[in-house]
Design an enzyme around this catalytic site. Structure first.
Site, PDB file in Angstrom:
ATOM      1  N   ARG A  51      -3.152  -5.091  -0.704  1.00 18.28           N
ATOM      2  CA  ARG A  51      -3.779  -5.318   0.604  1.00 18.28           C
ATOM      3  C   ARG A  51      -4.996  -6.223   0.446  1.00 18.28           C
ATOM      4  O   ARG A  51      -5.615  -6.285  -0.602  1.00 18.28           O
ATOM      5  CB  ARG A  51      -4.247  -3.982   1.200  1.00 18.28           C
ATOM      6  CG  ARG A  51      -3.102  -3.029   1.487  1.00 18.28           C
ATOM      7  CD  ARG A  51      -3.458  -2.049   2.571  1.00 18.28           C
ATOM      8  NE  ARG A  51      -4.619  -1.218   2.249  1.00 18.28           N
ATOM      9  CZ  ARG A  51      -5.260  -0.491   3.147  1.00 18.28           C
ATOM     10  NH1 ARG A  51      -4.880  -0.492   4.415  1.00 18.28           N
ATOM     11  NH2 ARG A  51      -6.280   0.269   2.798  1.00 18.28           N
ATOM     12  N   LYS A 116      -3.222   6.352  -9.402  1.00 19.89           N
ATOM     13  CA  LYS A 116      -2.329   5.530  -8.587  1.00 19.89           C
ATOM     14  C   LYS A 116      -1.044   5.191  -9.355  1.00 19.89           C
ATOM     15  O   LYS A 116      -1.086   4.592 -10.425  1.00 19.89           O
ATOM     16  CB  LYS A 116      -3.071   4.252  -8.171  1.00 19.89           C
ATOM     17  CG  LYS A 116      -2.301   3.398  -7.195  1.00 19.89           C
ATOM     18  CD  LYS A 116      -3.230   2.463  -6.448  1.00 19.89           C
ATOM     19  CE  LYS A 116      -2.456   1.438  -5.658  1.00 19.89           C
ATOM     20  NZ  LYS A 116      -3.301   0.683  -4.732  1.00 19.89           N
ATOM     21  N   ARG A 250     -11.235   7.299  -0.444  1.00 19.91           N
ATOM     22  CA  ARG A 250     -11.529   7.640  -1.837  1.00 19.91           C
ATOM     23  C   ARG A 250     -11.969   9.096  -1.938  1.00 19.91           C
ATOM     24  O   ARG A 250     -12.531   9.630  -0.991  1.00 19.91           O
ATOM     25  CB  ARG A 250     -12.672   6.761  -2.381  1.00 19.91           C
ATOM     26  CG  ARG A 250     -12.323   5.282  -2.510  1.00 19.91           C
ATOM     27  CD  ARG A 250     -11.454   5.040  -3.741  1.00 19.91           C
ATOM     28  NE  ARG A 250     -11.138   3.628  -3.894  1.00 19.91           N
ATOM     29  CZ  ARG A 250     -10.115   2.993  -3.321  1.00 19.91           C
ATOM     30  NH1 ARG A 250      -9.282   3.647  -2.550  1.00 19.91           N
ATOM     31  NH2 ARG A 250      -9.902   1.709  -3.530  1.00 19.91           N
TER      32      ARG A 250
END
Ligand code: ATP
Ligand code: BTN
Length: 254
Positions: A51, A116, A250
């Site tokens: 992104r 991730k 986050r």
């Protein structure tokens, strides 16, 4: 046989291009000639992206880079929900293959043990009438070397999630089927069927996080998503909903 079954029995147009700039860019460039549902995968991306122009680190032969072109009849306004729908489809497809523990981070990431594992990027290639021409891409780390550089957050690979060998082909087939089914369902019923499923797999449900919006940060406890795809945050002011492509979520302690 019903029309739907007939449609499903038609093979998906599929290209494997070993080396590419970006599988998303490839499909964006050739959208004029594509059927909805067409797929491109690659072994290496020279310009893989995330992104907001960020880089997606895409070394050769160790990960999955998969993009699908989708013509969304509902138009651009509905595109926001796509990364949520596809995220749910990926987690459920993994579960069907016996791979448990992969979670979702709003709005476009897959996590395992707070690291991730994969990211989803939805891009638009233009509008024809009311419909939106979209490309949905996923990068999933399968067995990435610890030596890679350029990733500025904790990351992991599918090889950390499962201790038995898995087949990349099986994964690709399962993801394509799951995406197509989820996108068709989304076209018919919107996010309706996905909110509960998202909340079941949300990595941060009930946990304290911060939402970063430019210079602004808001702390609160994640209470899932709502029917518009917004993330719900319980703050000292009550439950607030946030939506938009410029928001990063986050862990509060990060
Ligand atoms: P946001 O919540 O703002 O979307 P994000 O960290 O997920 O945060 P993205 O733009 O969605 O940001 O993804 C790009 C980021 O993903 C990069 O800045 C990098 O930290 C990370 N990244 C890049 N390549 C990989 C990879 N192969 N595996 C895991 N993470 C990666
Ligand atoms: C993110 O977390 O920001 C999304 C990353 C998306 C990466 C995939 S890899 C296949 C497709 N091609 C790209 O250039 N990006 C997406």
């Amino acid at each position: 046989m019903s029309e739907k079954r007939l449609a499903q029995s038609v093979p998906t147009p599929f290209e494997l291009i070993p080396i590419i700039d970006s599988t998303n860019q490839y499909l964006l460039d050739k959208q004029e000639s594509l059927e909805s549902g067409s797929v491109c995968i690659s072994e290496y991306q020279a310009k893989g992206r995330g992104r907001r122009g960020r880089q997606w680190v895409s070394p050769f032969g160790s990960n999955l880079y998969l993009s699908m072109y989708w013509r969304l009849e509902a138009g651009m306004a509905a595109a926001m929900g796509l990364s949520l729908v596809v995220g749910v489809a990926i987690v459920e497809a993994l579960q069907e293959l016996g791979i448990e523990g992969v979670k979702l981070k709003w709005p476009n990431d897959l996590y395992y043990r707070d690291k991730k594992l994969a990211g989803i990027l939805v891009e638009m290639s233009g509008q024809a009438g009311g419909a939106a021409n979209l490309v949905i891409g996923m990068g999933m780390n399968l067995n990435m070397s610890e030596q890679v550089t350029g990733i500025d957050q904790p990351w992991t690979s599918l090889s950390e999630v499962v201790d038995t060998p898995f087949s990349r082909n099986d994964l690709v087939v399962a993801f394509i089927k799951a995406w197509q089914a989820a996108l068709e369902d989304y076209e018919l019923r919107g996010l309706h069927g996905f909110v509960e499923r998202w909340n079941q797999h949300d990595n941060f449900l009930g946990r304290e996080v911060k939402l970063i919006m430019g210079q602004r940060e808001i702390k609160g406890i994640v209470r899932g998503i709502d029917a518009t795809g917004a993330v719900l945050l319980e703050t000292e002011r009550g439950i607030e909903s946030y939506v938009g492509g410029e928001i990063s979520l986050r862990k509060a302690s990060d």
